[in-house]
Each structure stands twice: as C-alpha cells, then as structure tokens.
Write an enzyme that holds these catalytic residues in place. Structure first.
Site: not given
Ligand code: RBF
Length: 163
Positions: A23, A82-83, A86-87, A89, A128
């Site tokens: 991902w 991980l980015i 809006e939720t 997760h 990063r």
C-alpha cells in the site's frame, strides 16, 4: 535534528527479514531500497536478506511472524506507509500494527524494528522516504544492531551480595 548514531556493524553472520507493505508502494519501494542498502553496508549477505511483501500495513505483524517461524531470521524490519484520510482507518491500523509487532517480538524473542511511516499527508511521506538520509537506512542498521544483540551471549554475573 535529533537522530540515532551507529558504530561499525558486522552483520555478516545474520539473517534479516524485511516485511514490506505494498500500500502506497512508491513510498514503500523507496523504503525497501534504502533498507537493503543499509543491510549491504552492514555486511549482511544478499541471500540472508529475506523480503516478504504483503498487501497493507495491517498484514505486517503476521508476515513478521512467518519470517521468524519459517525463515529463522535474527531480526525483522517492518516497512509500511500509512497516510491519514478522512476516516478512522489510520488510527486503527497504526494502533494494530504497532501493538502487533511489539507482541510478536516479545513473544518470540526476535527483535522487530518499527519502520512504518504514519503521515498526515503525502508530502510528509515523500519527505521521509525519498532522498538523502531517509529513515529506512537507519531502520536497516537498527535491525542489524538488534540482531547482534540477540545473538550476543550475555554472561550473567552474580551480584556480590547474592554470592
Ligand atoms: N494500508 C497501508 O499500509 N497504508 C494506508 O494508508 C492504508 N490505508 C487504508 C485505508 C482504508 C480505508 C483501508 C480499508 C485500508 C487501508 N490500508 C492501508 C490497507 C490495510 O493496511 C489492510 O491491507 C487492509 O485493510 C486489508 O486488511
């Protein structure tokens, strides 16, 4: 900038696992490249750097467990990105991954390095992972240092008042 330093590491006798999430793969590919470069610089043999990729960061703790059980690695690095969206997760996955890999390392006595970027936006993730002095190079060296620590035979010296 605060950062960790490393002495000269000799990882030539170590087997290191790398669990990497696909991902946000542009970011995680860059992390993987830098991590492998660090292992090479720390003299880990190419055949002893075992890479296992998984769909997302949530799957990383299981991949780590398999690397430990099946490949008998001395240490593992987890790579993911991980980015925040809006939720919720982001919060759930970050919590699950960090707790999961901590649990695996303490249950198995094999050190696991947390190489999961938890970014508020894509810009932070690129800053990063791409370019000079990325975190992933240090995560690779951290795995070698921890793998050596695990292998080290630590003689238990009785304290004088217990003799
Ligand atoms: N995995 C990541 O590694 N990084 C992400 O930013 C990420 N975002 C996700 C957003 C949503 C809404 C969902 C449902 C999954 C996301 N995942 C992400 C994938 C997750 O880690 C896992 O692979 C899947 O949920 C399948 O278990």
């Amino acid at each position: 900038m605060k950062s960790v330093t490393f002495g000269k590491l000799n990882g030539s006798a170590l087997k290191i696992g790398i669990a990497v999430s696909r991902w946000n793969h542009e970011i995680t590919d860059a992390l993987l490249r830098d991590c492998l470069r660090a292992l090479e610089d720390a003299r880990v043999k190419k055949k002893n750097a075992i890479v296992m990729d998984v769909p997302g960061s949530f799957e990383l703790p299981y991949a780590v467990l398999r690397l430990i059980q099946d490949d008998k690695v001395d240490a593992v690095v987890c790579l993911g990105c991980l980015i925040k969206g809006e939720t919720m997760h982001f919060e759930y996955i970050a919590q699950a991954v960090s707790t999961g890999i901590m649990q695996v390392q303490l249950d198995t006595n094999v050190p696991v390095v947390f190489g999961v970027l938890t970014c508020l936006n894509e810009k932070q993730a690129y800053e990063r992972s791409v370019g000079e002095g990325t975190h992933a190079y240090k995560w690779g060296l951290s795995a070698v240092e921890m793998g050596l620590l695990r292998k080290e035979s630590r003689q238990i010296k009785p304290r004088s008042h217990l003799r």
